[in-house]
Design a protein around this motif. Structure first.
Motif, short mmCIF file in Angstrom:
data_model
loop_
_atom_site.label_atom_id
_atom_site.label_comp_id
_atom_site.label_asym_id
_atom_site.label_seq_id
_atom_site.Cartn_x
_atom_site.Cartn_y
_atom_site.Cartn_z
N GLY A 67 41.29 47.78 35.63
CA GLY A 67 40.22 47.87 36.61
C GLY A 67 39.15 46.83 36.40
O GLY A 67 38.67 46.19 37.34
N GLU A 68 38.78 46.62 35.13
CA GLU A 68 37.79 45.59 34.81
C GLU A 68 38.31 44.20 35.14
O GLU A 68 37.57 43.36 35.66
CB GLU A 68 37.44 45.68 33.32
CG GLU A 68 36.33 44.75 32.89
CD GLU A 68 36.02 44.89 31.40
OE1 GLU A 68 35.67 43.87 30.80
OE2 GLU A 68 36.15 46.02 30.88
N VAL A 70 40.44 43.43 37.51
CA VAL A 70 40.43 43.27 38.96
C VAL A 70 39.02 42.98 39.45
O VAL A 70 38.80 42.11 40.30
CB VAL A 70 41.01 44.52 39.66
CG1 VAL A 70 40.76 44.50 41.15
CG2 VAL A 70 42.50 44.63 39.37
N VAL A 71 38.03 43.67 38.90
CA VAL A 71 36.64 43.44 39.31
C VAL A 71 36.21 42.03 38.93
O VAL A 71 35.53 41.34 39.71
CB VAL A 71 35.72 44.51 38.66
CG1 VAL A 71 34.26 44.14 38.84
CG2 VAL A 71 36.00 45.87 39.26
N THR A 72 36.60 41.58 37.74
CA THR A 72 36.19 40.26 37.26
C THR A 72 36.93 39.14 37.98
O THR A 72 36.33 38.16 38.42
CB THR A 72 36.44 40.13 35.74
OG1 THR A 72 35.78 41.21 35.09
CG2 THR A 72 35.93 38.82 35.21
N MET A 73 38.24 39.26 38.08
CA MET A 73 39.06 38.18 38.62
C MET A 73 39.30 38.27 40.13
O MET A 73 39.78 37.32 40.73
CB MET A 73 40.42 38.15 37.91
CG MET A 73 40.33 37.79 36.44
SD MET A 73 39.59 36.16 36.16
CE MET A 73 40.78 35.09 36.92
N GLY A 74 38.98 39.39 40.74
CA GLY A 74 39.23 39.57 42.16
C GLY A 74 38.65 38.48 43.03
O GLY A 74 39.35 37.87 43.85
N PRO A 75 37.35 38.17 42.90
CA PRO A 75 36.77 37.11 43.74
C PRO A 75 37.42 35.75 43.50
O PRO A 75 37.64 34.99 44.44
CB PRO A 75 35.30 37.09 43.32
CG PRO A 75 35.05 38.44 42.75
CD PRO A 75 36.33 38.87 42.13
N LEU A 77 40.54 35.16 42.50
CA LEU A 77 41.86 35.17 43.12
C LEU A 77 41.78 35.09 44.64
O LEU A 77 42.60 34.42 45.28
CB LEU A 77 42.64 36.42 42.68
CG LEU A 77 43.06 36.46 41.22
CD1 LEU A 77 43.67 37.81 40.88
CD2 LEU A 77 44.03 35.34 40.90
N THR A 78 40.79 35.73 45.22
CA THR A 78 40.59 35.64 46.67
C THR A 78 40.27 34.21 47.07
O THR A 78 40.81 33.70 48.05
CB THR A 78 39.45 36.58 47.11
OG1 THR A 78 39.78 37.91 46.71
CG2 THR A 78 39.24 36.54 48.61
N ASP A 79 39.42 33.54 46.30
CA ASP A 79 39.10 32.14 46.56
C ASP A 79 40.34 31.27 46.46
O ASP A 79 40.56 30.39 47.30
CB ASP A 79 38.02 31.67 45.59
CG ASP A 79 37.51 30.27 45.91
OD1 ASP A 79 37.37 29.96 47.10
OD2 ASP A 79 37.27 29.52 44.96
#
Length: 123
Positions: A67-68, A70-75, A77-79
């Motif tokens: 979960g951590e 995803v929160v950290t790397m999510g933006p 990966l979206t970029d």
């Protein structure tokens, strides 16, 4: 001529019950095959069940870290996904001796223009 017809008719009648017996043998054979397949699947499931249970337990332990992540790397990966059109248009990454990683676009890939193309390149 009548004898030939009578003989053919008698042979035909004698073959019919044999054909019916073959049908039951075929049905019995399919039932045995089905039962064998069920036994095989039960055996496989009993062998795999401990591994699946262990995997589930490991995932439950890792859930907070995932979960951590995803929160950290999510933006980020979206970029990245906004900058890349389709991963199948790119070749396998090249790792250079100095640590750089180059991912080249395939020569046969269609030309791609990003949606928010301002003409500037960020370095």
């Amino acid at each position: 001529m009548r004898q030939i017809v009578a003989l053919t008719f008698a042979l035909g009648l004698s073959v019919m019950p044999a054909a019916a017996q073959d049908d039951t043998e075929i049905t019995d054979g399919f039932n045995l095959m089905e039962e064998g397949a069920r036994m095989l699947m039960r055996g496989l499931m009993s062998e795999v069940e401990p591994a699946i249970t262990g995997l589930r337990d490991s995932l439950e332990e890792m859930a907070p870290e995932l979960g951590e992540f995803v929160v950290t790397m999510g933006p980020a990966l979206t970029d990245l996904l906004n900058q890349v059109d389709d991963f199948s248009n790119y070749e396998v990454p090249e790792f250079l001796p100095n640590g750089d990683i180059i991912i080249r676009r395939r020569p046969d890939a269609p030309i791609w223009v990003p949606e928010n193309d301002t003409g500037e390149i960020e370095l």
